[in-house]
Design a protein around this motif. Structure first.
Motif, short mmCIF file in Angstrom:
data_model
loop_
_atom_site.label_atom_id
_atom_site.label_comp_id
_atom_site.label_asym_id
_atom_site.label_seq_id
_atom_site.Cartn_x
_atom_site.Cartn_y
_atom_site.Cartn_z
N GLN A 1 -16.07 2.80 -5.44
CA GLN A 1 -16.51 3.00 -4.05
C GLN A 1 -16.34 1.72 -3.24
O GLN A 1 -15.88 1.76 -2.10
N VAL B 1 -12.62 1.28 -2.47
CA VAL B 1 -12.20 2.19 -1.41
C VAL B 1 -12.66 1.68 -0.05
O VAL B 1 -11.90 1.70 0.93
N GLU B 2 -13.88 1.20 0.04
CA GLU B 2 -14.39 0.67 1.30
C GLU B 2 -13.58 -0.55 1.75
O GLU B 2 -13.30 -0.72 2.93
N LYS C 1 -10.31 0.65 3.13
CA LYS C 1 -10.52 1.24 4.46
C LYS C 1 -10.62 0.16 5.53
O LYS C 1 -10.03 0.28 6.61
N LYS C 2 -11.37 -0.89 5.24
CA LYS C 2 -11.53 -1.98 6.20
C LYS C 2 -10.19 -2.66 6.48
O LYS C 2 -9.86 -2.97 7.62
N VAL D 1 -7.20 -1.36 6.19
CA VAL D 1 -6.34 -0.45 6.96
C VAL D 1 -6.75 -0.45 8.42
O VAL D 1 -5.91 -0.51 9.33
N GLN D 2 -8.04 -0.39 8.69
CA GLN D 2 -8.53 -0.38 10.07
C GLN D 2 -8.21 -1.68 10.81
O GLN D 2 -7.92 -1.67 12.00
N TYR E 1 -3.83 -4.37 5.66
CA TYR E 1 -3.47 -3.78 4.37
C TYR E 1 -1.98 -3.93 4.13
O TYR E 1 -1.15 -3.56 4.95
#
Length: 87
Positions: free
Chosen positions: A53, A56-57, A60-61, A63-64, A68
Motif C-alpha cells: 500500500q 502504491v501511494e 501515485k504521488k 505520477v501526480q 514517475y
C-alpha cells in the motif's frame, strides 16, 4: 337439540408454539462469536499488504507530480516473460 357453547380449546392451535416463543424471548438467551487468533491476525492486516500500500501511494504521488520514470526495457522484458509463460 342442545348446544353447549363453542369449544374454545381448539380456537388457536398455535397457542402452544406462541407460548414457547414468548418464554424463550423473555429469557437471557444470547449469541456468542469466537474468532481464532489466526483470524484476528488476518483482520489486522499484514506487513506485506502495508508495504504494498505504501509503494502504491508513493507511485501515485510521483505520477501526480510528473516525477514517475518508466523503465521501458524492464517493462518490455516483463511483458515478454508474461506472454511467453516464463514469468
Amino acid at each position: 337439540m342442545k348446544i353447549n357453547g363453542s369449544n374454545h380449546i381448539h380456537v388457536n392451535p398455535y397457542q402452544k408454539q406462541m407460548n414457547k416463543q414468548a418464554s424463550v424471548s423473555k429469557g437471557n438467551a444470547s449469541d456468542k462469536v469466537e474468532i481464532s487468533n489466526q483470524a484476528q491476525q488476518m483482520l489486522k492486516g499484514n506487513e506485506i499488504q502495508e508495504a504494498r500500500q505504501k509503494h502504491v501511494e508513493q507511485i501515485k504521488k510521483e505520477v501526480q507530480n510528473g516525477d514517475y520514470q518508466i523503465n521501458y526495457q524492464e517493462t518490455a522484458k516483463k511483458m515478454i516473460d508474461f506472454w511467453s509463460n516464463r514469468g
